[in-house]
Design a protein around this motif. Structure first.
Motif, PDB file in Angstrom:
ATOM      1  N   ARG A   1       9.985   8.339   3.854  1.00  0.00           N
ATOM      2  CA  ARG A   1       9.516   8.415   2.472  1.00  0.00           C
ATOM      3  C   ARG A   1       7.999   8.350   2.421  1.00  0.00           C
ATOM      4  NH1 ARG A   1       8.099   5.967  -2.134  1.00  0.00           N
ATOM      5  NH2 ARG A   1       9.190   6.539  -4.058  1.00  0.00           N
ATOM      6  N   THR A   2       7.432   9.145   1.550  1.00  0.00           N
ATOM      7  CA  THR A   2       5.997   9.083   1.263  1.00  0.00           C
ATOM      8  C   THR A   2       5.824   9.085  -0.249  1.00  0.00           C
ATOM      9  OG1 THR A   2       3.829  10.059   1.771  1.00  0.00           O
ATOM     10  CG2 THR A   2       5.606  11.594   1.254  1.00  0.00           C
ATOM     11  N   ASP A   3       4.706   8.557  -0.713  1.00  0.00           N
ATOM     12  CA  ASP A   3       4.486   8.455  -2.159  1.00  0.00           C
ATOM     13  C   ASP A   3       3.808   9.705  -2.722  1.00  0.00           C
ATOM     14  OD1 ASP A   3       5.268   5.555  -2.790  1.00  0.00           O
ATOM     15  OD2 ASP A   3       3.953   5.352  -1.047  1.00  0.00           O
ATOM     16  N   VAL A   4       2.885  10.262  -1.971  1.00  0.00           N
ATOM     17  CA  VAL A   4       2.188  11.481  -2.373  1.00  0.00           C
ATOM     18  C   VAL A   4       2.163  12.427  -1.179  1.00  0.00           C
ATOM     19  CG1 VAL A   4       0.017  12.495  -3.195  1.00  0.00           C
ATOM     20  CG2 VAL A   4       0.749  10.254  -4.049  1.00  0.00           C
ATOM     21  N   LEU A   5       2.404  13.690  -1.458  1.00  0.00           N
ATOM     22  CA  LEU A   5       2.482  14.693  -0.403  1.00  0.00           C
ATOM     23  C   LEU A   5       1.561  15.857  -0.757  1.00  0.00           C
ATOM     24  CD1 LEU A   5       3.811  16.083   2.055  1.00  0.00           C
ATOM     25  CD2 LEU A   5       5.738  16.652   0.591  1.00  0.00           C
ATOM     26  N   ILE A   6       0.689  16.227   0.165  1.00  0.00           N
ATOM     27  CA  ILE A   6      -0.236  17.343  -0.062  1.00  0.00           C
ATOM     28  C   ILE A   6       0.093  18.479   0.902  1.00  0.00           C
ATOM     29  CG2 ILE A   6      -2.640  18.103   0.042  1.00  0.00           C
ATOM     30  CD1 ILE A   6      -3.470  15.327  -0.855  1.00  0.00           C
ATOM     31  N   ILE A   7       0.290  19.664   0.337  1.00  0.00           N
ATOM     32  CA  ILE A   7       0.568  20.862   1.129  1.00  0.00           C
ATOM     33  C   ILE A   7      -0.709  21.694   1.189  1.00  0.00           C
ATOM     34  CG2 ILE A   7       1.996  22.926   1.357  1.00  0.00           C
ATOM     35  CD1 ILE A   7       4.033  21.551  -0.517  1.00  0.00           C
ATOM     36  N   PRO A   8      -1.309  21.870   2.352  1.00  0.00           N
ATOM     37  CA  PRO A   8      -2.558  22.636   2.443  1.00  0.00           C
ATOM     38  C   PRO A   8      -2.327  24.126   2.278  1.00  0.00           C
ATOM     39  CG  PRO A   8      -1.827  21.998   4.619  1.00  0.00           C
ATOM     40  CD  PRO A   8      -0.869  21.355   3.651  1.00  0.00           C
ATOM     41  N   ALA A   9      -3.425  24.860   2.195  1.00  0.00           N
ATOM     42  CA  ALA A   9      -3.345  26.314   2.062  1.00  0.00           C
ATOM     43  C   ALA A   9      -2.751  26.930   3.324  1.00  0.00           C
ATOM     44  CB  ALA A   9      -4.741  26.884   1.814  1.00  0.00           C
ATOM     45  N   LEU A  10      -2.023  28.027   3.130  1.00  0.00           N
ATOM     46  CA  LEU A  10      -1.464  28.779   4.242  1.00  0.00           C
ATOM     47  C   LEU A  10      -2.339  30.006   4.498  1.00  0.00           C
ATOM     48  CD1 LEU A  10       2.268  28.773   3.043  1.00  0.00           C
ATOM     49  CD2 LEU A  10       1.134  27.088   4.505  1.00  0.00           C
ATOM     50  N   ALA A  11      -2.218  30.577   5.670  1.00  0.00           N
ATOM     51  CA  ALA A  11      -2.940  31.813   5.959  1.00  0.00           C
ATOM     52  C   ALA A  11      -2.478  32.898   4.997  1.00  0.00           C
ATOM     53  CB  ALA A  11      -2.685  32.246   7.393  1.00  0.00           C
TER      54      ALA A  11
ATOM     55  N   MET B   1       0.837  -1.194   0.000  1.00  0.00           N
ATOM     56  CA  MET B   1       0.000   0.000   0.000  1.00  0.00           C
ATOM     57  C   MET B   1       0.879   1.255   0.000  1.00  0.00           C
ATOM     58  SD  MET B   1      -2.827   1.263   2.810  1.00  0.00           S
ATOM     59  CE  MET B   1      -3.676  -0.311   2.792  1.00  0.00           C
ATOM     60  N   LYS B   2       0.496   2.233  -0.803  1.00  0.00           N
ATOM     61  CA  LYS B   2       1.235   3.493  -0.847  1.00  0.00           C
ATOM     62  C   LYS B   2       0.837   4.385   0.323  1.00  0.00           C
ATOM     63  CE  LYS B   2       1.694   3.562  -5.888  1.00  0.00           C
ATOM     64  NZ  LYS B   2       1.401   4.318  -7.125  1.00  0.00           N
ATOM     65  N   THR B   3       1.646   5.416   0.538  1.00  0.00           N
ATOM     66  CA  THR B   3       1.369   6.358   1.622  1.00  0.00           C
ATOM     67  C   THR B   3       1.099   7.741   1.062  1.00  0.00           C
ATOM     68  OG1 THR B   3       2.800   5.148   3.147  1.00  0.00           O
ATOM     69  CG2 THR B   3       2.272   7.422   3.718  1.00  0.00           C
ATOM     70  N   LEU B   4       0.032   8.364   1.521  1.00  0.00           N
ATOM     71  CA  LEU B   4      -0.287   9.751   1.182  1.00  0.00           C
ATOM     72  C   LEU B   4      -0.184  10.568   2.464  1.00  0.00           C
ATOM     73  CD1 LEU B   4      -3.014  11.214  -1.093  1.00  0.00           C
ATOM     74  CD2 LEU B   4      -2.924  11.979   1.281  1.00  0.00           C
ATOM     75  N   THR B   5       0.615  11.614   2.429  1.00  0.00           N
ATOM     76  CA  THR B   5       0.858  12.436   3.613  1.00  0.00           C
ATOM     77  C   THR B   5       0.346  13.849   3.405  1.00  0.00           C
ATOM     78  OG1 THR B   5       2.856  11.157   4.111  1.00  0.00           O
ATOM     79  CG2 THR B   5       2.618  13.299   5.203  1.00  0.00           C
ATOM     80  N   ILE B   6      -0.446  14.313   4.363  1.00  0.00           N
ATOM     81  CA  ILE B   6      -0.914  15.700   4.364  1.00  0.00           C
ATOM     82  C   ILE B   6      -0.043  16.464   5.358  1.00  0.00           C
ATOM     83  CG2 ILE B   6      -2.862  17.247   4.787  1.00  0.00           C
ATOM     84  CD1 ILE B   6      -4.685  14.751   4.293  1.00  0.00           C
ATOM     85  N   LEU B   7       0.678  17.434   4.852  1.00  0.00           N
ATOM     86  CA  LEU B   7       1.639  18.183   5.671  1.00  0.00           C
ATOM     87  C   LEU B   7       0.932  19.278   6.478  1.00  0.00           C
ATOM     88  CD1 LEU B   7       4.613  19.020   6.357  1.00  0.00           C
ATOM     89  CD2 LEU B   7       4.516  20.466   4.305  1.00  0.00           C
ATOM     90  N   ILE B   8       1.352  19.439   7.729  1.00  0.00           N
ATOM     91  CA  ILE B   8       0.887  20.554   8.560  1.00  0.00           C
ATOM     92  C   ILE B   8       2.091  21.458   8.817  1.00  0.00           C
ATOM     93  CG2 ILE B   8      -0.284  21.275  10.677  1.00  0.00           C
ATOM     94  CD1 ILE B   8      -1.953  19.474   8.865  1.00  0.00           C
ATOM     95  N   PRO B   9       2.256  22.529   8.044  1.00  0.00           N
ATOM     96  CA  PRO B   9       3.413  23.419   8.228  1.00  0.00           C
ATOM     97  C   PRO B   9       3.308  24.232   9.514  1.00  0.00           C
ATOM     98  CG  PRO B   9       2.325  23.719   6.090  1.00  0.00           C
ATOM     99  CD  PRO B   9       1.395  22.959   6.961  1.00  0.00           C
ATOM    100  N   GLU B  10       4.392  24.876   9.862  1.00  0.00           N
ATOM    101  CA  GLU B  10       4.362  25.838  10.962  1.00  0.00           C
ATOM    102  C   GLU B  10       3.420  26.979  10.576  1.00  0.00           C
ATOM    103  OE1 GLU B  10       6.583  25.998  14.096  1.00  0.00           O
ATOM    104  OE2 GLU B  10       6.002  23.964  13.526  1.00  0.00           O
ATOM    105  N   GLY B  11       2.672  27.474  11.550  1.00  0.00           N
ATOM    106  CA  GLY B  11       1.774  28.596  11.288  1.00  0.00           C
ATOM    107  C   GLY B  11       0.554  28.217  10.464  1.00  0.00           C
ATOM    108  N   GLN B  12       0.265  26.910  10.361  1.00  0.00           N
ATOM    109  CA  GLN B  12      -0.900  26.468   9.589  1.00  0.00           C
ATOM    110  C   GLN B  12      -2.173  27.040  10.191  1.00  0.00           C
ATOM    111  OE1 GLN B  12      -1.252  24.915   6.829  1.00  0.00           O
ATOM    112  NE2 GLN B  12      -3.457  24.706   6.901  1.00  0.00           N
ATOM    113  N   ASN B  13      -3.025  27.621   9.356  1.00  0.00           N
ATOM    114  CA  ASN B  13      -4.259  28.213   9.880  1.00  0.00           C
ATOM    115  C   ASN B  13      -5.413  28.023   8.903  1.00  0.00           C
ATOM    116  OD1 ASN B  13      -5.422  29.513  12.114  1.00  0.00           O
ATOM    117  ND2 ASN B  13      -5.537  31.437  11.008  1.00  0.00           N
ATOM    118  N   ASN B  14      -5.401  26.897   8.189  1.00  0.00           N
ATOM    119  CA  ASN B  14      -6.496  26.607   7.265  1.00  0.00           C
ATOM    120  C   ASN B  14      -6.915  25.157   7.473  1.00  0.00           C
ATOM    121  OD1 ASN B  14      -7.697  25.585   4.631  1.00  0.00           O
ATOM    122  ND2 ASN B  14      -7.654  27.790   4.275  1.00  0.00           N
ATOM    123  N   LEU B  15      -8.058  24.974   8.094  1.00  0.00           N
ATOM    124  CA  LEU B  15      -8.507  23.637   8.475  1.00  0.00           C
ATOM    125  C   LEU B  15      -9.143  22.883   7.319  1.00  0.00           C
ATOM    126  CD1 LEU B  15      -8.691  21.762  10.919  1.00  0.00           C
ATOM    127  CD2 LEU B  15     -10.922  22.784  11.439  1.00  0.00           C
TER     128      LEU B  15
END
Length: 330
Positions: A72-82, A1-15
């Motif tokens: 290692r991750t297969d797919v990486l998602i960067i959410p919106a920043l403030a 199974m592959k891994t999909l990672t949703i990143l939570i950066p510093e200062g993240q403010n978009n849920l």
């Protein structure tokens, strides 16, 4: 199974751009299980520094893991920043930027949501490539990353395993796009129906509000902008306008483009179309009347320009946004 990672950066403010991808891919996995197929992804949320509080502590995110523990991750998602202090948010995320770059070099595909493109661009991976972000953040993006081919009319870009998308909840279309890519079309359709998202939408142009780019210090250009906005119903001769401002036409065009990102002619067109949009949204005037108000007399020319900037014909735009629309056509 592959891994999909949703990143939570510093200062993240978009849920929403964290929850949205998480729920979409869990739903896609569930659909696959219902068909007797194996799940495609193990979905995880990874933080930079533990729990994150959002909206003044009203909500919090508790990541499954730290990025330091993910080799290692297969797919990486960067959410919106403030949207506020984007430059500062990027600076405080040096560790996350380096981690994203490292994951891409190991073979991960990377997707950014809305202003998450700022963090992605800081890796250097977008240099010379196409990218989209929220139209309202376009000027700041161009200032910070002039080597990126920013295309704010595009809802989704897809180049070399790097995906970006436009603003706000348009990320839902990016999720459908990725689900179709990694699962199949039928799974994307199921997710579109469950979450009630229009599938195959590919432009954010109809949602753009053109406010005029005045965050610069070129007084000549500011005077020109004021003149163009005051004479919306006129066909302004740009050579004469440059002469009245005591600059050559070539220098005028160069300074205008540098200050606003548009040529004087493009700027005038966008201002006229923005005025037309507001009239079509709220008034009862016919498309022809709106056209004449903005200084156009050629129906085809006006229609083509309007469609090029908004992605819709004037009549279609009016039907979409004016609840009191009447059946007046050309």
């Amino acid at each position: 199974m592959k891994t999909l990672t949703i990143l939570i950066p510093e200062g993240q403010n978009n849920l929403s751009s964290v929850i949205g991808p998480y729920k979409f891919f869990l739903k896609a996995n569930k659909h696959y299980r219902s068909l007797g197929k194996e799940e495609i992804f193990r979905v995880q949320v990874a933080g930079v520094s533990g729990d994150s509080e959002l909206y003044g502590g009203l909500f919090s995110i508790h990541p499954h893991a730290s990025i330091r523990d993910i080799a290692r991750t297969d797919v990486l998602i960067i959410p919106a920043l403030a949207h506020e202090n984007l430059e500062e948010v990027v600076k405080q995320n040096e560790e996350a930027v380096n981690w994203v770059l490292g994951q891409y070099r190991k073979g991960a595909e990377v997707a950014s949501i809305c202003t998450g493109a700022f963090l992605l661009a800081a890796t250097g991976l977008l240099e010379g490539r196409s990218c989209s972000t929220h139209w309202n953040a376009a000027a700041k993006f161009r200032e910070m990353f002039p080597g990126v081919n920013l295309q704010t009319d595009r809802l989704i870009t897809d180049e070399y395993g790097i995906y970006t998308n436009g603003g706000a909840f348009s990320f839902l279309n990016l999720m459908l796009y990725l689900i179709e890519k990694y699962y199949d079309r039928s799974t994307a359709i199921v997710c579109a129906k469950v979450f009630q998202v229009d599938i195959d939408r590919n432009s954010q142009s109809p949602f753009t509000i053109f406010n005029g780019q005045k965050n610069h210090s070129d007084d000549v250009v500011l005077q020109a902008q004021a003149f163009l906005e005051k004479h919306l119903d006129a066909k302004v001769n740009m050579d004469e306008l440059a002469g009245n401002l005591s600059v050559s036409r070539r220098n005028f065009d160069r300074r205008f483009l540098k200050a606003t990102g548009n040529t004087p002619v493009e700027y005038q067109q966008r201002v006229k179309v923005e005025m037309a949009k507001k009239s079509l949204e709220t008034g009862r005037k016919t498309v022809n009347e709106v056209m004449y108000e903005t200084g156009y007399s050629d129906v085809k020319a006006f229609r083509d320009l309007f469609r090029r900037i908004t992605g819709l014909s004037p009549q279609a735009y009016r039907n979409k946004y004016n609840k009191d629309v009447v059946d007046n056509v050309y």
